[in-house]
Design an enzyme around this catalytic site. Sequence first.
Site, PDB file in Angstrom:
ATOM      1  CB  ILE A  97      -0.890  -0.063   1.053  1.00 14.10           C
ATOM      2  CG1 ILE A  97      -1.553  -1.079   1.353  1.00 14.10           C
ATOM      3  CG2 ILE A  97      -1.583   1.318   1.140  1.00 14.10           C
ATOM      4  CD1 ILE A  97      -2.383  -1.351   2.360  1.00 14.10           C
ATOM      5  CG  ASP A 109       9.854  -0.912   4.350  1.00 13.37           C
ATOM      6  OD1 ASP A 109      10.571  -1.399   4.926  1.00 13.37           O
ATOM      7  OD2 ASP A 109       8.672  -1.156   3.677  1.00 13.37           O
ATOM      8  CB  ALA A 143      -1.597   1.186   9.167  1.00  9.71           C
ATOM      9  NE  ARG A 144      -4.785  -4.503  12.041  1.00  7.11           N
ATOM     10  CZ  ARG A 144      -5.022  -4.060  10.854  1.00  7.11           C
ATOM     11  NH1 ARG A 144      -5.389  -2.691  10.055  1.00  7.11           N
ATOM     12  NH2 ARG A 144      -5.889  -5.351   9.610  1.00  7.11           N
ATOM     13  CG  ASP A 177      -9.881   3.368   7.829  1.00  2.57           C
ATOM     14  OD1 ASP A 177     -11.383   3.585   7.660  1.00  2.57           O
ATOM     15  OD2 ASP A 177      -9.600   2.407   7.211  1.00  2.57           O
ATOM     16  CD  GLU A 214     -10.236  -0.534  14.688  1.00  2.00           C
ATOM     17  OE1 GLU A 214     -10.703  -1.524  14.696  1.00  2.00           O
ATOM     18  OE2 GLU A 214      -9.193   0.254  14.051  1.00  2.00           O
ATOM     19  CG  HIS A 222     -10.646  -1.129  10.164  1.00  2.00           C
ATOM     20  ND1 HIS A 222     -10.154  -1.410  11.306  1.00  2.00           N
ATOM     21  CD2 HIS A 222      -9.876  -1.231   9.134  1.00  2.00           C
ATOM     22  CE1 HIS A 222      -9.415  -2.127  10.623  1.00  2.00           C
ATOM     23  NE2 HIS A 222      -9.202  -2.664   9.305  1.00  2.00           N
ATOM     24  CB  ALA A 255     -10.023  -2.622   3.371  1.00  2.00           C
TER      25      ALA A 255
HETATM   26  P1  NAD Z   1       3.112  -5.013   3.554  1.00  2.00           P
HETATM   27  O1  NAD Z   1       3.393  -5.904   3.487  1.00  2.00           O
HETATM   28  O2  NAD Z   1       2.813  -5.090   2.267  1.00  2.00           O
HETATM   29  O3  NAD Z   1       3.915  -3.949   3.910  1.00  2.00           O
HETATM   30  C1  NAD Z   1       4.538  -2.888   5.229  1.00  2.00           C
HETATM   31  C2  NAD Z   1       5.770  -2.869   4.497  1.00  2.00           C
HETATM   32  O4  NAD Z   1       6.493  -2.275   5.489  1.00  2.00           O
HETATM   33  C3  NAD Z   1       6.833  -3.285   4.075  1.00  2.00           C
HETATM   34  O5  NAD Z   1       7.437  -3.050   2.899  1.00  2.00           O
HETATM   35  C4  NAD Z   1       7.856  -3.296   5.567  1.00  2.00           C
HETATM   36  O6  NAD Z   1       8.536  -3.635   5.173  1.00  2.00           O
HETATM   37  C5  NAD Z   1       7.338  -2.441   5.836  1.00  2.00           C
HETATM   38  N1  NAD Z   1       8.038  -2.135   7.328  1.00  2.00           N
HETATM   39  C6  NAD Z   1       7.936  -3.400   8.280  1.00  2.00           C
HETATM   40  N2  NAD Z   1       8.433  -2.750   9.549  1.00  2.00           N
HETATM   41  C7  NAD Z   1       8.708  -1.079   9.903  1.00  2.00           C
HETATM   42  C8  NAD Z   1       9.126  -0.511  10.475  1.00  2.00           C
HETATM   43  N3  NAD Z   1       9.457  -0.897  12.075  1.00  2.00           N
HETATM   44  N4  NAD Z   1       9.408   0.836   9.870  1.00  2.00           N
HETATM   45  C9  NAD Z   1       8.179   1.364   9.078  1.00  2.00           C
HETATM   46  N5  NAD Z   1       8.484  -0.004   7.952  1.00  2.00           N
HETATM   47  C10 NAD Z   1       8.056  -1.080   8.001  1.00  2.00           C
HETATM   48  O7  NAD Z   1       1.825  -4.722   4.355  1.00  2.00           O
HETATM   49  P2  NAD Z   1       0.219  -3.303   3.073  1.00  2.00           P
HETATM   50  O8  NAD Z   1      -0.200  -4.709   2.582  1.00  2.00           O
HETATM   51  O9  NAD Z   1       1.135  -2.277   2.720  1.00  2.00           O
HETATM   52  O10 NAD Z   1       0.093  -2.846   4.263  1.00  2.00           O
HETATM   53  C11 NAD Z   1      -0.383  -1.891   5.160  1.00  2.00           C
HETATM   54  C12 NAD Z   1       0.118  -2.026   6.992  1.00  2.00           C
HETATM   55  O11 NAD Z   1      -1.977  -1.444   5.848  1.00  2.00           O
HETATM   56  C13 NAD Z   1      -0.865  -2.895   7.930  1.00  2.00           C
HETATM   57  O12 NAD Z   1      -0.750  -2.873   8.675  1.00  2.00           O
HETATM   58  C14 NAD Z   1      -2.132  -3.572   7.338  1.00  2.00           C
HETATM   59  O13 NAD Z   1      -2.838  -4.356   8.267  1.00  2.00           O
HETATM   60  C15 NAD Z   1      -3.158  -1.838   6.656  1.00  2.00           C
HETATM   61  N6  NAD Z   1      -4.163  -2.618   6.477  1.00  2.00           N
HETATM   62  C16 NAD Z   1      -5.408  -1.246   6.694  1.00  2.00           C
HETATM   63  C17 NAD Z   1      -6.444  -1.647   6.331  1.00  2.00           C
HETATM   64  C18 NAD Z   1      -7.987  -0.929   7.003  1.00  2.00           C
HETATM   65  O14 NAD Z   1      -8.641  -1.187   6.104  1.00  2.00           O
HETATM   66  N7  NAD Z   1      -7.618   0.403   7.133  1.00  2.00           N
HETATM   67  C19 NAD Z   1      -6.608  -2.389   4.941  1.00  2.00           C
HETATM   68  C20 NAD Z   1      -5.548  -3.671   4.709  1.00  2.00           C
HETATM   69  C21 NAD Z   1      -4.172  -3.104   4.720  1.00  2.00           C
END
Ligand code: NAD
Length: 339
Positions: free
Chosen positions: A160, A180, A240-241, A265, A270, A289, A292
């Site tokens: 993302i 990252d 993200a979270r 979001d 939650e 939330h 997505a």
């Molecule tokens: P992904 O695993 O593809 O990417 C995550 C990135 O974070 C990776 O490149 C990883 O190297 C990096 N990372 C790991 N540790 C780190 C740190 N300490 N500092 C900085 N970067 C770090 O995941 P994604 O699919 O891109 O999803 C990202 C986030 O979005 C997740 O937390 C997921 O739970 C959240 N998400 C939220 C929703 C929503 O509805 N709001 C929906 C989907 C995903």
Amino acid sequence: MMKKVAIVNSKSFGKITDAYDELKKYFHVEFVNVPRDINGKALSERLADFDFLVISATPYYSSDFFEYNQRISVIVRHGIGIDNVDVEAATIHGVLIVKVPGRYEREAVAEHTIGLIIAALRKIKDAHASLISGIWEDRIRYIGRELSSKTIGVIGFGNIGRRVAEILTKGFKARVIVYDPYVAAEEIKKEGAEPREFDELLAEADIITLHCPLITETKFLINKDSIQKMKENVIIINTARGQLIETKSLIDALIEKKIAYAALDVFEEEPIPPEHPLLKLDNVLLTPHIAAYTEESLIGMDKYVVKSLKDILNGIIPDGTVNVEVVGKSSRLAKILQK
Ligand code: NAD
């Protein structure tokens, strides 16, 4: 006899598709709702009759859950965040964990993020509220800021974060800096962004957007200390979270206006309680939330969940499997795959 599937705590599975009817052709399917904070033993007892689970972002599937449950062999996460599953414990107990591949939610979450950024910069929420309350002449209060002249700090350059950065650099011609620790600097540069250390990003960014997973090292990544290192008037975006941000420190900084605005979001707790102080602030934009929640994303996720469970019945390991090392080592999985 048909295998039994529980759809646990999902508000969205099958809501806009025929995924539920499709699953019912192959499985006995039940929707199950459990308290978000149920403990592992109680959760195991509640789900003792099922062979497979389709799970949402709650509750937490702890090592206790895997310790007590002797029957479930496959868990499919209807989504991409897997932080509510103790995958190590699942692996030890021979349970296959599958998650929807990132591509299904990428656009939805990236576009929601961009929407939040623009809404924050242009004060859209307040301008709307003012207008519908009958006040037109106040519009001078809603002078915004432009995205193209801003530096956006993207934390987490995966599925993302990368797409958010692409939209910002290619679409808005904005400057994007990235932290990252697991992505090579060259790769970040190749995508038109600039790599930074964490503290450098905090000091330079006008807008900070979070896209890393919730893991031990990222819990409360944004805290009192990291907020102190940010620019004045910074905007924080979190799709993200919730537990990536220490909410108390965020609220203090929003009250002091050290942080100009937060668009969120996701929340530490939650659903966010109705009396939560965050809900009382003016300089926030909050969504429940839903990043997505697009038709495209939900259709893709529903189809993937159905396909992955059908694959299992046919002895095929889905491509979204997180712990493929279980295959060949798990007797309960072997029994399913052989059929
Ligand atoms: P992904 O695993 O593809 O990417 C995550 C990135 O974070 C990776 O490149 C990883 O190297 C990096 N990372 C790991 N540790 C780190 C740190 N300490 N500092 C900085 N970067 C770090 O995941 P994604 O699919 O891109 O999803 C990202 C986030 O979005 C997740 O937390 C997921 O739970 C959240 N998400 C939220 C929703 C929503 O509805 N709001 C929906 C989907 C995903």
